[in-house]
Design an enzyme around this catalytic site. Structure first.
Site, PDB file in Angstrom:
ATOM      1  N   GLY A  34       0.862  -1.174   0.000  1.00  0.00           N
ATOM      2  CA  GLY A  34       0.000   0.000   0.000  1.00  0.00           C
ATOM      3  C   GLY A  34       0.900   1.226   0.000  1.00  0.00           C
ATOM      4  N   VAL A  35       0.334   2.355   0.372  1.00  0.00           N
ATOM      5  CA  VAL A  35       1.115   3.593   0.311  1.00  0.00           C
ATOM      6  C   VAL A  35       2.388   3.495   1.148  1.00  0.00           C
ATOM      7  CG1 VAL A  35      -0.211   4.718   2.189  1.00  0.00           C
ATOM      8  CG2 VAL A  35       0.961   6.111   0.506  1.00  0.00           C
ATOM      9  N   THR A  63      -5.180   1.388   0.512  1.00  0.00           N
ATOM     10  CA  THR A  63      -4.771   2.631  -0.149  1.00  0.00           C
ATOM     11  C   THR A  63      -5.603   2.873  -1.403  1.00  0.00           C
ATOM     12  OG1 THR A  63      -2.529   2.379   0.685  1.00  0.00           O
ATOM     13  CG2 THR A  63      -2.817   3.769  -1.277  1.00  0.00           C
ATOM     14  N   ARG A  64      -5.782   1.832  -2.170  1.00  0.00           N
ATOM     15  CA  ARG A  64      -6.499   1.905  -3.436  1.00  0.00           C
ATOM     16  C   ARG A  64      -7.902   2.489  -3.279  1.00  0.00           C
ATOM     17  NH1 ARG A  64      -9.550   1.886  -6.612  1.00  0.00           N
ATOM     18  NH2 ARG A  64     -10.253   0.608  -8.340  1.00  0.00           N
ATOM     19  N   GLY A  68     -11.406  10.391   0.120  1.00  0.00           N
ATOM     20  CA  GLY A  68     -11.394  11.813   0.488  1.00  0.00           C
ATOM     21  C   GLY A  68     -10.114  12.495   0.119  1.00  0.00           C
ATOM     22  N   GLY A  69      -8.985  11.938   0.575  1.00  0.00           N
ATOM     23  CA  GLY A  69      -7.751  12.552   0.151  1.00  0.00           C
ATOM     24  C   GLY A  69      -6.605  12.463   1.106  1.00  0.00           C
ATOM     25  N   GLU A 135     -12.447  18.382   5.417  1.00  0.00           N
ATOM     26  CA  GLU A 135     -13.084  17.226   6.039  1.00  0.00           C
ATOM     27  C   GLU A 135     -13.272  17.501   7.518  1.00  0.00           C
ATOM     28  OE1 GLU A 135     -10.950  13.654   5.106  1.00  0.00           O
ATOM     29  OE2 GLU A 135     -11.801  13.586   3.102  1.00  0.00           O
ATOM     30  N   ASP A 230      -3.329  -9.351   9.537  1.00  0.00           N
ATOM     31  CA  ASP A 230      -2.203 -10.296   9.504  1.00  0.00           C
ATOM     32  C   ASP A 230      -0.957  -9.699  10.168  1.00  0.00           C
ATOM     33  OD1 ASP A 230      -3.836 -11.914   7.974  1.00  0.00           O
ATOM     34  OD2 ASP A 230      -2.917 -11.348   6.076  1.00  0.00           O
ATOM     35  N   HIS A 251     -16.045   4.445  10.637  1.00  0.00           N
ATOM     36  CA  HIS A 251     -16.432   5.536   9.745  1.00  0.00           C
ATOM     37  C   HIS A 251     -17.929   5.729   9.862  1.00  0.00           C
ATOM     38  CE1 HIS A 251     -17.003   8.092   6.301  1.00  0.00           C
ATOM     39  NE2 HIS A 251     -15.691   8.210   6.202  1.00  0.00           N
ATOM     40  N   ARG A 297     -14.874  12.126  13.994  1.00  0.00           N
ATOM     41  CA  ARG A 297     -15.540  10.903  13.525  1.00  0.00           C
ATOM     42  C   ARG A 297     -16.197  10.085  14.630  1.00  0.00           C
ATOM     43  NH1 ARG A 297     -11.754   8.526   8.746  1.00  0.00           N
ATOM     44  NH2 ARG A 297     -12.517  10.074   7.309  1.00  0.00           N
ATOM     45  N   HIS A 358     -13.276   1.039  10.129  1.00  0.00           N
ATOM     46  CA  HIS A 358     -12.647   1.768   9.020  1.00  0.00           C
ATOM     47  C   HIS A 358     -11.135   1.869   9.137  1.00  0.00           C
ATOM     48  CE1 HIS A 358     -12.304   4.600   5.796  1.00  0.00           C
ATOM     49  NE2 HIS A 358     -11.858   5.552   6.586  1.00  0.00           N
ATOM     50  N   ARG A 393      -8.008   9.029  14.693  1.00  0.00           N
ATOM     51  CA  ARG A 393      -7.271   9.606  13.570  1.00  0.00           C
ATOM     52  C   ARG A 393      -8.031  10.776  12.952  1.00  0.00           C
ATOM     53  NH1 ARG A 393      -7.455   7.985   7.507  1.00  0.00           N
ATOM     54  NH2 ARG A 393      -9.572   7.557   8.151  1.00  0.00           N
ATOM     55  N   SER A 398      -3.913   9.413   7.264  1.00  0.00           N
ATOM     56  CA  SER A 398      -3.250   8.097   7.207  1.00  0.00           C
ATOM     57  C   SER A 398      -2.471   7.895   5.913  1.00  0.00           C
ATOM     58  CB  SER A 398      -4.245   6.961   7.421  1.00  0.00           C
ATOM     59  OG  SER A 398      -5.419   7.191   6.719  1.00  0.00           O
TER      60      SER A 398
HETATM   61  C1  LIG Z   1     -12.698   2.949   1.835  1.00  0.00           C
HETATM   62  C2  LIG Z   1     -11.531   3.644   2.471  1.00  0.00           C
HETATM   63  C3  LIG Z   1     -11.375   5.017   2.334  1.00  0.00           C
HETATM   64  C4  LIG Z   1     -10.273   5.662   2.917  1.00  0.00           C
HETATM   65  N1  LIG Z   1     -10.109   7.001   2.701  1.00  0.00           N
HETATM   66  C5  LIG Z   1      -8.982   7.602   3.162  1.00  0.00           C
HETATM   67  C6  LIG Z   1      -8.685   8.952   2.820  1.00  0.00           C
HETATM   68  O1  LIG Z   1      -9.417   9.587   2.095  1.00  0.00           O
HETATM   69  N2  LIG Z   1      -7.543   9.489   3.317  1.00  0.00           N
HETATM   70  C7  LIG Z   1      -6.677   8.808   4.119  1.00  0.00           C
HETATM   71  O2  LIG Z   1      -5.652   9.352   4.548  1.00  0.00           O
HETATM   72  N3  LIG Z   1      -6.938   7.510   4.441  1.00  0.00           N
HETATM   73  C8  LIG Z   1      -8.045   6.906   3.971  1.00  0.00           C
HETATM   74  N4  LIG Z   1      -8.287   5.593   4.278  1.00  0.00           N
HETATM   75  C9  LIG Z   1      -7.296   4.871   5.081  1.00  0.00           C
HETATM   76  C10 LIG Z   1      -6.072   4.592   4.250  1.00  0.00           C
HETATM   77  O3  LIG Z   1      -6.484   4.198   2.957  1.00  0.00           O
HETATM   78  C11 LIG Z   1      -5.224   3.500   4.847  1.00  0.00           C
HETATM   79  O4  LIG Z   1      -5.019   3.732   6.211  1.00  0.00           O
HETATM   80  C12 LIG Z   1      -3.869   3.456   4.184  1.00  0.00           C
HETATM   81  O5  LIG Z   1      -4.032   3.395   2.785  1.00  0.00           O
HETATM   82  C13 LIG Z   1      -3.080   2.255   4.683  1.00  0.00           C
HETATM   83  O6  LIG Z   1      -1.943   2.116   3.894  1.00  0.00           O
HETATM   84  P1  LIG Z   1      -0.930   0.936   4.217  1.00  0.00           P
HETATM   85  O7  LIG Z   1       0.137   1.054   3.198  1.00  0.00           O
HETATM   86  O8  LIG Z   1      -0.546   0.970   5.637  1.00  0.00           O
HETATM   87  O9  LIG Z   1      -1.794  -0.388   4.018  1.00  0.00           O
HETATM   88  P2  LIG Z   1      -2.678  -0.912   2.775  1.00  0.00           P
HETATM   89  O10 LIG Z   1      -2.874   0.135   1.752  1.00  0.00           O
HETATM   90  O11 LIG Z   1      -3.883  -1.538   3.348  1.00  0.00           O
HETATM   91  O12 LIG Z   1      -1.756  -2.058   2.146  1.00  0.00           O
HETATM   92  C14 LIG Z   1      -1.549  -3.242   2.870  1.00  0.00           C
HETATM   93  C15 LIG Z   1      -0.697  -4.148   2.026  1.00  0.00           C
HETATM   94  O13 LIG Z   1      -0.287  -5.268   2.822  1.00  0.00           O
HETATM   95  C16 LIG Z   1      -0.477  -6.455   2.103  1.00  0.00           C
HETATM   96  N5  LIG Z   1      -0.637  -7.555   3.065  1.00  0.00           N
HETATM   97  C17 LIG Z   1      -1.481  -7.651   4.109  1.00  0.00           C
HETATM   98  N6  LIG Z   1      -1.307  -8.816   4.750  1.00  0.00           N
HETATM   99  C18 LIG Z   1      -0.333  -9.470   4.096  1.00  0.00           C
HETATM  100  C19 LIG Z   1       0.276 -10.733   4.252  1.00  0.00           C
HETATM  101  N7  LIG Z   1      -0.061 -11.573   5.239  1.00  0.00           N
HETATM  102  N8  LIG Z   1       1.229 -11.097   3.369  1.00  0.00           N
HETATM  103  C20 LIG Z   1       1.590 -10.280   2.351  1.00  0.00           C
HETATM  104  N9  LIG Z   1       1.052  -9.071   2.153  1.00  0.00           N
HETATM  105  C21 LIG Z   1       0.102  -8.675   3.026  1.00  0.00           C
HETATM  106  C22 LIG Z   1      -1.692  -6.192   1.244  1.00  0.00           C
HETATM  107  O14 LIG Z   1      -1.725  -7.089   0.155  1.00  0.00           O
HETATM  108  C23 LIG Z   1      -1.404  -4.752   0.815  1.00  0.00           C
HETATM  109  O15 LIG Z   1      -0.511  -4.758  -0.268  1.00  0.00           O
HETATM  110  C24 LIG Z   1      -9.358   4.929   3.696  1.00  0.00           C
HETATM  111  C25 LIG Z   1      -9.518   3.554   3.842  1.00  0.00           C
HETATM  112  C26 LIG Z   1     -10.581   2.913   3.229  1.00  0.00           C
HETATM  113  C27 LIG Z   1     -10.712   1.431   3.394  1.00  0.00           C
END
Ligand SMILES: Cc1cc2nc3c(=O)[nH]c(=O)nc-3n(C[C@H](O)[C@H](O)[C@H](O)COP(=O)(O)OP(=O)(O)OC[C@H]3O[C@@H](n4cnc5c(N)ncnc54)[C@H](O)[C@@H]3O)c2cc1C
Length: 557
Positions: A34-35, A63-64, A68-69, A135, A230, A251, A297, A358, A393, A398
């Site tokens: 993710g990000v 992340t995908r 909102g942003g 927001e 996980d 949320h 929130r 959320h 948060r 995030s």
């Molecule tokens: C619908 C929605 C809307 C959101 N809107 C916003 C917003 O507008 N602004 C904002 O700041 N935040 C928002 N958030 C929160 C934000 O998207 C997340 O907190 C952030 O993207 C998390 O990033 P990350 O890289 O930590 O994890 P993620 O983006 O969740 O990536 C996790 C990665 O870990 C991998 N993974 C997990 N378990 C394993 C495993 N056992 N083995 C191998 N790979 C694994 C997954 O495949 C994935 O690639 C939103 C979340 C959601 C669900």
């Protein structure tokens, strides 16, 4: 203060790394794309060999789905101090002020970095300046967005495109991290199941946990299916200290239609002026908080929950009918399309919404550099708890955290490059995995029901005690030797859920996202105090959950 949750009876044993099909070595393993994982992988020196793992296909992550942003204090009327104040206010006395300062201070630079990678943020049509949305609980317009409400997809696209061009990063898709490998008190690698089912004990000088959140522990969530905690479970089994588990953000406005899959209706919609109405048409949030629909929130989620109970309904309504319909459609094209597909028009219909799990504020205790209590293990993004979000948060912080601290962790990495130069092959034929009779889907659904019933927006001692007992009961139905992804994921879910319910039982006050109806007030004596959960994993080799003895201790960060 010290309390050992009764974890006796978890009959789960995960795989011994010694028994993996094969061994391999890289410099750094990044679990998650993710990000946070992508920002990390893109920021390590080009001679450091990285294995970047995703559980599904590259690009599938929380992340995908971010809509909102991304928050950053770049507006003319904004300052780092204002962003800092808003973040700390939302954090309800548990944010780490230094971490918050460093996060928001690096925000503008993180935006520049994303722009340099080709991220196409929305711009004001007339001035060409970056467009800034507002927001809840932000005192200024500071939320950058892309494609209207497809911000996460655009950020993920830009980062994925960049990482694909990095020769030092091997992307392993559908590669599931089963467990961290711990030797002599340090994390030395990770045990991985490749796409074809083959297991690899992958050693490295550093392992970066970037595995995202935990929304799937609850029956109703905005998170996609991969968010099964996980990372949290792996860290607990490895003996890393985890913290703030009682704080899950619900949320307020996830679409609630009978039988429909959950879909988030971004806070930015309320930021643009949408109202919340009860079944009699009243704007009930006016009675709950001076900021009404734009209150933090947790306040809005509880306000909705309370109204749902009063109305005897499973939803309230979001109302955009008084706003400029065509403008709202342009501003929120993804949401408008999704509503259209479900027979709702945002310009003319009331939208049924309810709170859903959320964002997970808790996680592996990590410094800004990602350093955790376990040598060799770094944690970034939603899987980490760096102290910036406190008990709640601030919206759009995030994505920022993943970017800023993901890059910072890479900058602070001290390793000598020298991993295997051969890529990790994933071409062995499919093979039979250990079969078992257990109905894992049923167990997972029961975990989710238990969490949604007892460990949700409002909790109390009786419910949390019931939840812990039910989760222990469910764990006993798991196979003694989980042998495939479904079983490993279910084992992770039950362990993480149990830890979360235990922490929620332990915190006898209400603060931020954690609301105890039996302790409805905030206890100022607990300001700045965190509950740290840590298992005493002193056993080497094969690891068994029924040998887990975990303690919760209270400490300042
Ligand atoms: C619908 C929605 C809307 C959101 N809107 C916003 C917003 O507008 N602004 C904002 O700041 N935040 C928002 N958030 C929160 C934000 O998207 C997340 O907190 C952030 O993207 C998390 O990033 P990350 O890289 O930590 O994890 P993620 O983006 O969740 O990536 C996790 C990665 O870990 C991998 N993974 C997990 N378990 C394993 C495993 N056992 N083995 C191998 N790979 C694994 C997954 O495949 C994935 O690639 C939103 C979340 C959601 C669900």
């Amino acid at each position: 203060m010290n309390n050992a949750p009764d974890t006796a009876g978890f009959p789960i044993t995960l795989i011994n790394p010694e028994s993996a099909d094969r061994q391999a070595r890289v410099d750094v393993i990044v679990i998650g794309a993710g990000v946070a994982g992508l920002a990390f992988a893109l920021s390590v020196p080009a001679d450091v060999r990285v294995a970047l793992l995703t559980k599904g296909n590259l690009g599938e992550s929380n992340t995908r789905w971010a809509q909102g942003g991304l928050s950053a204090a770049i507006g003319g009327d904004d300052t780092i101090e204002l962003h800092e104040q808003d973040t700390i206010y939302a954090g309800a006395g548990l944010s780490d002020p230094e971490a918050v300062h460093d996060l928001v201070a690096d925000g503008p630079d993180a935006v520049d970095w994303l722009l340099s990678l080709g991220t196409a943020f929305d711009r004001d049509e007339e001035t060409g300046e970056l467009a800034l949305g507002r927001e809840a609980a932000h005192s200024r317009r500071r939320v950058l967005h892309a494609g209207g409400d497809a911000t996460g997809a655009e950020i993920e696209r830009a980062l994925v495109a960049a990482v694909r061009s990095r020769a030092n990063v091997q992307i392993l898709e559908c590669a599931f991290a089963i467990d961290l490998i711990v030797r002599d008190g340090a994390c030395t690698g990770a045990l991985i199941a490749l796409r074809d089912g083959e297991t690899v004990a992958l050693t490295a000088q550093a392992v970066v946990l970037a595995a995202g959140g935990a929304g799937q522990l609850w029956a109703t969530t905005s998170n996609p299916p991969a968010a099964t905690a996980d990372g949290l479970a792996m860290a607990i089994r490895a003996g890393a200290a985890v913290v703030d588990l009682e704080f899950c953000q619900f949320h307020p406005t996830v679409l609630q239609l009978p039988g429909g899959t959950p879909f988030l209706v971004s806070e930015a919609v309320r930021g643009e002026g949408a109202y919340l109405r009860d079944h009699a048409g009243n704007r009930f949030m006016l009675n709950e908080h001076e900021l009404a629909e734009l209150a933090p929130r947790d306040v809005v989620a509880r306000g909705i929950q309370k109204q749902m109970v009063a109305d005897g309904a499973d939803h309230v309504f979001l109302d955009l009918r008084h706003l400029d319909g065509p403008k709202m459609r342009r501003r929120f094209p993804t949401i408008a399309r999704e509503l259209d597909s479900r027979g709702l028009d945002l310009a003319t219909d009331l939208i049924p919404v309810a709170p859903a799990a959320h964002y997970f504020m808790g996680g592996v205790i990590a410094e800004e550099s990602g350093v955790t209590s376990l040598p060799g293990l770094l944690a970034v993004g939603e899987a980490a708890c760096t102290g910036v979000h406190g008990a709640n948060r601030l919206a759009s912080n995030s994505l920022l955290e993943g970017l800023v601290f993901g890059r910072k962790a890479a900058a602070g990495l001290h390793i000598a490059p020298g991993g295997d130069s051969a890529p990790i092959e994933t071409q062995s034929p499919d093979r039979e995995l250990d079969g078992h009779e257990t109905n894992l889907a049923e167990i997972r659904s029961s975990i989710q029901q238990t969490m949604s019933r007892y460990v949700s927006v409002v909790r109390d001692q009786a419910g949390l005690t019931t939840a812990i007992a039910e989760l222990e009961q469910l764990s006993r139905q798991l196979p003694a030797h989980p042998g495939d992804r479904d079983a490993w994921i279910t084992a992770n879910m039950v362990l993480a859920a149990h830890a979360i319910a235990s922490a929620a039982l332990f915190r006898e006050e209400s603060r931020g996202a954690h609301f105890r109806s039996d302790f409805p007030a905030r206890d100022s004596a607990l300001d700045g105090l965190h509950y740290i959960y840590q298992s005493d994993n002193t056993t080497e080799g094969e690891w068994s959950l029924d040998r887990l003895s975990a303690v919760i201790r209270v400490a300042r960060r």
